[in-house]
Design a protein around this motif. Structure first.
Motif, short mmCIF file in Angstrom:
data_model
loop_
_atom_site.label_atom_id
_atom_site.label_comp_id
_atom_site.label_asym_id
_atom_site.label_seq_id
_atom_site.Cartn_x
_atom_site.Cartn_y
_atom_site.Cartn_z
N PRO A 91 0.79 -1.24 0.00
CA PRO A 91 0.00 0.00 0.00
C PRO A 91 0.82 1.29 0.00
O PRO A 91 0.51 2.22 -0.73
N VAL A 92 1.89 1.36 0.79
CA VAL A 92 2.69 2.59 0.85
C VAL A 92 3.36 2.85 -0.48
O VAL A 92 3.34 3.96 -1.01
N MET A 93 3.94 1.81 -1.06
CA MET A 93 4.63 1.99 -2.33
C MET A 93 3.64 2.22 -3.46
O MET A 93 3.91 2.99 -4.38
N TYR A 94 2.48 1.59 -3.41
CA TYR A 94 1.46 1.80 -4.43
C TYR A 94 1.04 3.26 -4.48
O TYR A 94 0.97 3.87 -5.56
N GLU A 95 0.79 3.84 -3.32
CA GLU A 95 0.39 5.25 -3.26
C GLU A 95 1.48 6.15 -3.83
O GLU A 95 1.21 7.07 -4.60
N ALA A 96 2.73 5.87 -3.50
CA ALA A 96 3.85 6.65 -4.02
C ALA A 96 3.96 6.48 -5.54
O ALA A 96 4.24 7.45 -6.26
N TYR A 97 3.73 5.27 -6.03
CA TYR A 97 3.80 5.00 -7.46
C TYR A 97 2.71 5.79 -8.21
O TYR A 97 2.99 6.42 -9.22
N VAL A 98 1.49 5.75 -7.69
CA VAL A 98 0.39 6.49 -8.32
C VAL A 98 0.70 7.98 -8.34
O VAL A 98 0.53 8.65 -9.37
N ASN A 99 1.18 8.52 -7.21
CA ASN A 99 1.51 9.94 -7.15
C ASN A 99 2.66 10.30 -8.09
O ASN A 99 2.66 11.36 -8.71
N ALA A 100 3.64 9.42 -8.19
CA ALA A 100 4.77 9.67 -9.09
C ALA A 100 4.30 9.68 -10.54
O ALA A 100 4.70 10.55 -11.33
N LYS A 101 3.42 8.75 -10.91
CA LYS A 101 2.88 8.71 -12.27
C LYS A 101 2.10 9.98 -12.59
O LYS A 101 2.25 10.54 -13.67
N LYS A 102 1.29 10.43 -11.62
CA LYS A 102 0.49 11.65 -11.84
C LYS A 102 1.37 12.87 -12.04
O LYS A 102 1.07 13.74 -12.85
N SER A 103 2.47 12.95 -11.29
CA SER A 103 3.33 14.13 -11.35
C SER A 103 4.42 14.02 -12.42
O SER A 103 5.16 14.97 -12.65
N GLY A 104 4.53 12.85 -13.05
CA GLY A 104 5.56 12.67 -14.06
C GLY A 104 6.94 12.39 -13.48
O GLY A 104 7.94 12.44 -14.18
N THR A 105 6.99 12.09 -12.18
CA THR A 105 8.26 11.78 -11.51
C THR A 105 8.55 10.29 -11.68
O THR A 105 7.64 9.48 -11.65
N SER A 106 9.81 9.95 -11.80
CA SER A 106 10.15 8.53 -11.90
C SER A 106 10.07 7.91 -10.50
O SER A 106 10.32 8.57 -9.50
N MET A 107 9.74 6.65 -10.47
CA MET A 107 9.66 5.94 -9.19
C MET A 107 11.04 5.86 -8.55
O MET A 107 11.16 5.89 -7.34
N ASP A 108 12.08 5.80 -9.37
CA ASP A 108 13.44 5.77 -8.82
C ASP A 108 13.72 6.99 -7.97
O ASP A 108 14.46 6.92 -6.99
N ALA A 109 13.13 8.12 -8.34
CA ALA A 109 13.38 9.36 -7.61
C ALA A 109 12.76 9.35 -6.22
O ALA A 109 13.23 10.05 -5.33
N VAL A 110 11.72 8.57 -6.03
CA VAL A 110 11.05 8.55 -4.72
C VAL A 110 11.22 7.22 -3.98
O VAL A 110 10.78 7.09 -2.85
N ALA A 111 11.88 6.25 -4.61
CA ALA A 111 11.97 4.90 -4.04
C ALA A 111 12.62 4.88 -2.66
O ALA A 111 12.12 4.21 -1.75
N ASN A 112 13.72 5.62 -2.47
CA ASN A 112 14.42 5.59 -1.19
C ASN A 112 13.51 6.07 -0.06
O ASN A 112 13.43 5.46 1.00
N ARG A 113 12.80 7.18 -0.30
CA ARG A 113 11.88 7.71 0.71
C ARG A 113 10.78 6.70 1.02
O ARG A 113 10.44 6.45 2.17
N VAL A 114 10.25 6.08 -0.02
CA VAL A 114 9.16 5.12 0.16
C VAL A 114 9.67 3.87 0.90
O VAL A 114 8.99 3.34 1.78
N HIS A 115 10.86 3.42 0.56
CA HIS A 115 11.46 2.29 1.28
C HIS A 115 11.57 2.62 2.77
O HIS A 115 11.27 1.78 3.62
N HIS A 116 12.01 3.83 3.07
CA HIS A 116 12.18 4.22 4.47
C HIS A 116 10.84 4.27 5.19
O HIS A 116 10.76 3.93 6.38
N GLU A 117 9.80 4.68 4.51
CA GLU A 117 8.46 4.65 5.12
C GLU A 117 8.08 3.21 5.46
O GLU A 117 7.58 2.93 6.56
N GLU A 118 8.32 2.31 4.53
CA GLU A 118 8.00 0.90 4.75
C GLU A 118 8.84 0.33 5.90
O GLU A 118 8.34 -0.39 6.76
N MET A 119 10.13 0.66 5.93
CA MET A 119 11.01 0.19 7.02
C MET A 119 10.52 0.69 8.36
O MET A 119 10.48 -0.07 9.33
N ALA A 120 10.19 1.98 8.43
CA ALA A 120 9.76 2.57 9.70
C ALA A 120 8.48 1.91 10.20
O ALA A 120 8.30 1.72 11.40
#
Length: 192
Positions: A91-120
């Motif tokens: 769920p956390v990564m899915y939400e980030a993926y959807v938001n990245a697609k909407k904004s035109g950002t690559s998932m690679d650009a947000v992956a580290n932050r999203v990984h840290h959310e999942e870890m936390a």
């Protein structure tokens, strides 16, 4: 560490995980990078200068932290990439993926932050238990509790929403527990 690596083995060897020591120019203590978008080959690099200057328990934490990044990438391999994320499997990564697609950002650009959310949210306890197991075999200090290892497990996750959602008294305790365990250990240097 054993339970993380066992997951790679139990998935039919579909992920090749390599650990190496090298020079990181990013300023990070460690990095975990898939070599392609299929997540088949994952390389964890621990900074050589960090290894030579950090306490052993810190290096162990970095190995565990980066191994959790690799574990997350291995899950992405199982579902065959970001495109197959959904609200149920990640769920956390899915939400980030959807938001990245909407904004035109690559998932690679947000992956580290999203990984840290999942870890936390899901891996602080696993890292803490790994550190406790590692430290008991190396130092066996009865004054150090699981809370001290949990405090170390939060290193690198202080920018996450999960950290910010903790009560200030809890964050203060984590900070104090981290200081206690770090003050306990000294840095040993080898001389020729």
């Amino acid at each position: 560490m054993k339970s993380l690596v066992t997951d790679y083995e139990s998935n039919g060897g579909t992920v090749n995980l390599t650990y190496k020591v090298g020079s990181l120019t990013s300023g990070r203590n460690g990095e975990c990078d898939p070599t392609d978008n299929t997540f088949k080959n994952i390389v964890i690099t621990i900074d050589e200068n960090y290894i030579n200057s950090a306490r052993t328990i810190q290096v162990a934490r970095t190995f565990l932290h980066e191994s959790v990044h690799a574990k997350i990438f291995s899950y992405l391999r199982q579902i065959e990439g970001y495109e197959n994320l959904d609200k149920d499997n990640f769920p956390v990564m899915y939400e980030a993926y959807v938001n990245a697609k909407k904004s035109g950002t690559s998932m690679d650009a947000v992956a580290n932050r999203v990984h840290h959310e999942e870890m936390a949210k899901h891996y602080v306890e696993l890292i803490a238990k790994g550190l406790q197991e590692f430290d008991a075999m190396n130092h066996n200090n009865p004054e150090v509790t699981i809370d001290h290892y949990r405090a170390l497990a939060w290193d690198g996750l202080e920018q996450s929403t999960a950290w910010n959602n903790l009560q200030q008294t809890v964050r203060d305790k984590i900070t104090n527990d981290r200081k206690f365990i770090m003050d306990w250990f000294t840095i040993l240097t080898c001389k020729d």
